[in-house]
Enzyme design. Structure first.
Site, short mmCIF file in Angstrom:
data_model
loop_
_atom_site.label_atom_id
_atom_site.label_comp_id
_atom_site.label_asym_id
_atom_site.label_seq_id
_atom_site.Cartn_x
_atom_site.Cartn_y
_atom_site.Cartn_z
N GLU A 87 -47.51 12.15 -22.10
CA GLU A 87 -46.22 11.99 -21.43
C GLU A 87 -45.11 12.75 -22.13
O GLU A 87 -45.16 12.92 -23.34
CB GLU A 87 -45.80 10.51 -21.48
CG GLU A 87 -46.79 9.59 -20.88
CD GLU A 87 -46.42 8.13 -21.12
OE1 GLU A 87 -45.27 7.85 -21.50
OE2 GLU A 87 -47.30 7.29 -20.93
N CYS A 108 -38.16 14.23 -24.77
CA CYS A 108 -38.95 13.46 -25.72
C CYS A 108 -40.40 13.94 -25.61
O CYS A 108 -41.00 13.89 -24.54
CB CYS A 108 -38.81 11.98 -25.34
SG CYS A 108 -39.72 10.90 -26.42
N CYS A 115 -52.53 7.11 -30.61
CA CYS A 115 -51.99 7.12 -31.97
C CYS A 115 -52.86 6.22 -32.85
O CYS A 115 -53.31 5.17 -32.40
CB CYS A 115 -50.56 6.60 -31.96
SG CYS A 115 -49.78 6.67 -33.58
N CYS A 119 -49.01 0.47 -34.60
CA CYS A 119 -47.90 -0.48 -34.65
C CYS A 119 -48.12 -1.50 -33.53
O CYS A 119 -48.50 -1.13 -32.41
CB CYS A 119 -46.58 0.24 -34.44
SG CYS A 119 -46.31 1.53 -35.65
N CYS A 122 -46.41 -1.27 -29.88
CA CYS A 122 -46.33 0.05 -29.22
C CYS A 122 -47.49 0.30 -28.26
O CYS A 122 -48.65 0.05 -28.61
CB CYS A 122 -46.28 1.13 -30.29
SG CYS A 122 -46.31 2.79 -29.62
N GLY A 162 -47.75 9.36 -30.19
CA GLY A 162 -48.36 9.92 -31.40
C GLY A 162 -47.44 9.96 -32.60
O GLY A 162 -46.23 9.77 -32.50
N GLU A 163 -48.07 10.19 -33.76
CA GLU A 163 -47.33 10.26 -35.01
C GLU A 163 -47.24 11.75 -35.41
O GLU A 163 -48.24 12.34 -35.84
CB GLU A 163 -48.08 9.43 -36.08
CG GLU A 163 -47.64 9.63 -37.50
CD GLU A 163 -46.14 9.46 -37.73
OE1 GLU A 163 -45.59 8.42 -37.38
OE2 GLU A 163 -45.53 10.40 -38.28
N SER A 194 -39.63 12.01 -35.54
CA SER A 194 -39.60 10.60 -35.90
C SER A 194 -40.94 10.22 -36.51
O SER A 194 -41.99 10.60 -36.00
CB SER A 194 -39.34 9.78 -34.62
OG SER A 194 -39.47 8.41 -34.88
N SER A 217 -38.88 5.31 -38.55
CA SER A 217 -39.00 4.04 -37.82
C SER A 217 -39.13 2.92 -38.85
O SER A 217 -40.20 2.67 -39.38
CB SER A 217 -40.25 4.06 -36.93
OG SER A 217 -40.10 5.05 -35.95
N LEU A 218 -38.02 2.27 -39.12
CA LEU A 218 -38.01 1.26 -40.20
C LEU A 218 -38.48 -0.11 -39.66
O LEU A 218 -39.44 -0.67 -40.14
CB LEU A 218 -36.62 1.17 -40.83
CG LEU A 218 -36.63 0.66 -42.26
CD1 LEU A 218 -37.28 1.67 -43.19
CD2 LEU A 218 -35.22 0.34 -42.73
N HIS A 219 -37.76 -0.63 -38.72
CA HIS A 219 -38.14 -1.85 -37.97
C HIS A 219 -38.32 -3.11 -38.80
O HIS A 219 -38.81 -4.12 -38.31
CB HIS A 219 -39.39 -1.61 -37.12
CG HIS A 219 -39.34 -0.38 -36.25
ND1 HIS A 219 -38.18 0.27 -35.89
CD2 HIS A 219 -40.35 0.34 -35.67
CE1 HIS A 219 -38.48 1.30 -35.13
NE2 HIS A 219 -39.77 1.37 -34.99
N ASN A 293 -38.31 -2.35 -25.74
CA ASN A 293 -38.72 -2.24 -24.33
C ASN A 293 -40.03 -2.96 -24.14
O ASN A 293 -40.99 -2.66 -24.85
CB ASN A 293 -39.00 -0.75 -24.00
CG ASN A 293 -37.81 -0.06 -23.41
OD1 ASN A 293 -37.00 -0.66 -22.72
ND2 ASN A 293 -37.72 1.22 -23.68
N CYS A 337 -42.58 4.89 -25.36
CA CYS A 337 -43.68 5.84 -25.43
C CYS A 337 -45.02 5.21 -25.05
O CYS A 337 -45.32 4.08 -25.38
CB CYS A 337 -43.74 6.48 -26.81
SG CYS A 337 -44.06 5.36 -28.17
N1 SAH Z 1 -44.88 7.81 -34.11
C1 SAH Z 1 -43.53 8.10 -34.36
C2 SAH Z 1 -42.84 8.73 -33.17
C3 SAH Z 1 -43.19 8.20 -31.82
S1 SAH Z 1 -42.61 6.57 -31.47
C4 SAH Z 1 -42.78 6.87 -34.82
O1 SAH Z 1 -43.35 5.78 -34.76
O2 SAH Z 1 -41.66 7.01 -35.29
C5 SAH Z 1 -40.86 6.82 -31.30
C6 SAH Z 1 -40.06 5.57 -31.48
O3 SAH Z 1 -40.26 4.66 -30.39
C7 SAH Z 1 -40.39 4.81 -32.75
O4 SAH Z 1 -39.24 4.44 -33.44
C8 SAH Z 1 -41.12 3.61 -32.21
O5 SAH Z 1 -41.07 2.53 -33.10
C9 SAH Z 1 -40.37 3.36 -30.92
N2 SAH Z 1 -41.06 2.48 -29.96
C10 SAH Z 1 -42.37 2.36 -29.73
N3 SAH Z 1 -42.61 1.45 -28.77
C11 SAH Z 1 -41.40 0.97 -28.39
C12 SAH Z 1 -40.97 0.00 -27.44
N4 SAH Z 1 -41.82 -0.65 -26.69
N5 SAH Z 1 -39.63 -0.22 -27.34
C13 SAH Z 1 -38.74 0.46 -28.08
N6 SAH Z 1 -39.08 1.39 -28.99
C14 SAH Z 1 -40.40 1.63 -29.15
FE1 SF4 Z 2 -47.85 5.44 -33.30
FE2 SF4 Z 2 -45.17 5.60 -33.41
FE3 SF4 Z 2 -46.39 3.99 -31.63
FE4 SF4 Z 2 -46.43 3.38 -34.22
S1 SF4 Z 2 -44.63 3.50 -32.89
S2 SF4 Z 2 -48.20 3.28 -32.82
S3 SF4 Z 2 -46.62 5.39 -35.13
S4 SF4 Z 2 -46.50 6.20 -31.69
#
Ligand code: SAH
Ligand code: SF4
Length: 351
Positions: A87, A108, A115, A119, A122, A162-163, A194, A217-219, A293, A337
Site C-alpha cells: 500500500e 506514505c 513486517c 508490534c 499494527c 514494513g520497517e 520512521s 516510534s517510541l510509543h 487507529n 499502515c
Molecule cells: N516500521 C516503521 C514505519 C512504518 S509504521 C515504524 O514502526 O516506525 C509508521 C507508524 O505508524 C509507526 O509510528 C507506527 O507505530 C504507526 N502505526 C502502526 N499502526 C498504527 C495504528 N493502527 N494507528 C496509528 N499508528 C499506527
Molecule cells: Fe512493523 Fe512499524 Fe508495524 Fe511495528 S509499527 S509492526 S515496525 S510496520
C-alpha cells in the site's frame, strides 16, 4: 519474469553498445514523464525497445484498488509482479491563509511486504514478513502515485508497511534515485524515515550522506510500557535506543521526531506523558502525538478525546521543544499502515 529495470540505478543502465543518449531518453520517459509503456516512448527506435523488453520488465506493479476518503486522502493497493500486495497513501495538506493557499502532497511509502517486527497494535506485522521490497518497487510507488495524482509529490514519509531500517540495502539506492535531480528530485529535508528503533541501523543510517529526517516510534516512556506493545524493545531497550538517537543527532546536527501513538489504558497515563517530554528534552526532539487507529481483529482502542487532550497538555507542561497532536487523516479509509492489504488478503482467503 525479467529483472526489473528500476532495480538498477539509471546511471548504470546499459544494453550492448546502445549509445548513452538513448539511455538518457529512456530515463526521461520514466522519471520525467512517468511512462511505463514501451510503445508510448515514441522517440526510441522499435528495435531498441524490443531489445529492452526482452531483457527488462518496466512496471514494478499494477494498481489493484484506489480508495479515497472524504478529506481526499487516497490509498492505493498495488499488486507486485509476484502477486504480493502493498500500500501507499497520498495525503494532501493545505497551508497558508486567505488568497495564498498552497497545497502540498505527501506520500506514505511501504518498504516491505508485511513486517517482522511484530508490534502488537499494527496491521502490517500480523502475518509476519513476506519479503523485502526491491529498490524499483520502492521508487515505483512514488512514480506511479505521482501519475495517479497527476502532479508533483512534495514529501515522502516511509511510514507505510514494513520497517525501513530492516531493508537498507534496497532502500538506500532507492533514496539515491528519489533524491537525484535526474530521478525524482525530492529534497532530503522532505523525506522522513520512521523506525521502530533498530538501534544499530540508526547508526548505519547516520552515515548516509543526505540530510534525510528520522522519526522514532517510541510509543512508551519506559521499558515496561514499551515492551507491552513493542517486542523489539527487548532487543533494543529504551536507553540503548535513546543513546543511538543521541549519536545520530550528534553526527547529523539535525532534529529528530519522537512519534507516540496513544492507546487507551496502555500508554496514555500522565506519567508516560512526563517521561515522553523528558526524553524529548534530552534529545532536543519534536514530538508527534497520534491517536491510535483501530485495526480489524485487534482490541486496542484510541483514548477518549478528553484523555488525549489531558495527555497533550501534560506533555506540553514538560517543556519539550515542540509537540503536535496529529488527528489522523483518512481515518475512515483504514489509513493506518497495512490495513487495506489485510482486508484484501482476508477477502481472498475466504472467497
Ligand atoms: N516500521 C516503521 C514505519 C512504518 S509504521 C515504524 O514502526 O516506525 C509508521 C507508524 O505508524 C509507526 O509510528 C507506527 O507505530 C504507526 N502505526 C502502526 N499502526 C498504527 C495504528 N493502527 N494507528 C496509528 N499508528 C499506527
Ligand atoms: Fe512493523 Fe512499524 Fe508495524 Fe511495528 S509499527 S509492526 S515496525 S510496520
Amino acid at each position: 519474469m525479467n529483472p526489473l529495470l528500476l532495480d538498477k540505478p539509471f546511471e548504470k543502465w546499459q544494453l550492448g553498445n546502445v549509445p548513452t543518449y538513448r539511455m538518457e531518453q529512456l530515463r526521461h520517459w520514466i522519471f520525467e514523464q512517468g511512462c511505463f509503456e514501451w510503445e508510448e516512448m515514441t522517440n526510441l527506435p522499435k528495435s531498441f525497445k524490443q531489445e529492452l523488453s526482452t531483457h527488462w520488465d518496466l512496471c514494478p506493479m499494477e494498481i489493484l484498488r484506489s480508495q479515497g476518503s472524504t478529506d481526499t486522502t487516497r490509498k492505493f493497493l498495488w499488486k507486485l509482479r509476484d502477486g504480493q500486495l502493498i500500500e501507499s497513501v497520498l495525503i494532501p495538506a493545505t497551508t497558508g491563509t486567505k488568497g495564498i493557499r498552497s497545497s502540498r502532497l505527501t506520500l506514505c511509502v511501504s518498504t516491505q511486504v508485511g513486517c517482522a517486527i511484530g508490534c502488537k497494535f499494527c496491521a502490517s506485522g500480523l502475518d509476519g514478513l513476506k519479503r523485502n521490497l526491491t529498490t524499483g518497487e520502492i521508487v515505483g510507488q512514488v512514480l506511479l502515485a505521482r501519475n495517479q495524482a497527476n502532479r508533483r509529490i512534495d514529501n515522502l514519509v516511509f511510514m507505510g508497511m514494513g520497517e525501513p531500517l530492516a531493508n537498507l540495502p534496497a532502500l538506500l539506492p532507492a533514496l539515491d534515485q528519489i533524491l537525484s535531480e535526474k530521478g525524482l528530485g525530492i529534497g532530503a529535508r522532505h523525506l522522513t524515515l520512521s523506525t521502530s528503533g533498530l538501534a544499530p541501523k540508526i547508526l548505519e543510517l547516520a552515515k548516509y550522506p543526505a540530510q534525510i529526517r528520522l522519526a522514532i516510534s517510541l510509543h512508551g516512556g519506559d521499558d515496561q510500557t514499551r515492551q507491552k506493545i513493542m517486542p523489539i524493545n527487548e532487543r533494543y531497550p529504551l536507553n540503548t535506543l535513546l543513546e543511538s538517537c543521541e549519536r545520530f543527532i550528534a553526527e547529523r546536527k539535525k532534529m529528530i521526531t519522537l512519534e507516540y501513538i496513544l492507546i487507551e489504558g496502555v500508554n496514555d497515563d500522565l506519567k508516560q506523558a512526563e517521561l515522553l517530554a523528558s526524553h524529548a528534552r534530552r534529545l532536543n526532539a519534536k514530538i508527534n502525538l497520534i491517536p491510535y487507529n483501530r485495526v480489524d481483529g485487534l482490541s486496542w482502542k484510541r483514548p477518549s478525546l478528553e484523555q488525549i487532550r489531558a495527555f497533550h497538555q501534560k506533555v506540553e507542561q514538560g517543556n519539550p521543544p515542540r509537540v503536535t497532536l496529529r488527528m489522523e487523516k483518512g481515518h475512515d479509509i483504514d489509513a493506518a499502515c497495512g490495513q487495506l492489504r489485510l482486508r484484501e488478503n482476508k477477502t481472498q482467503k475466504t472467497s
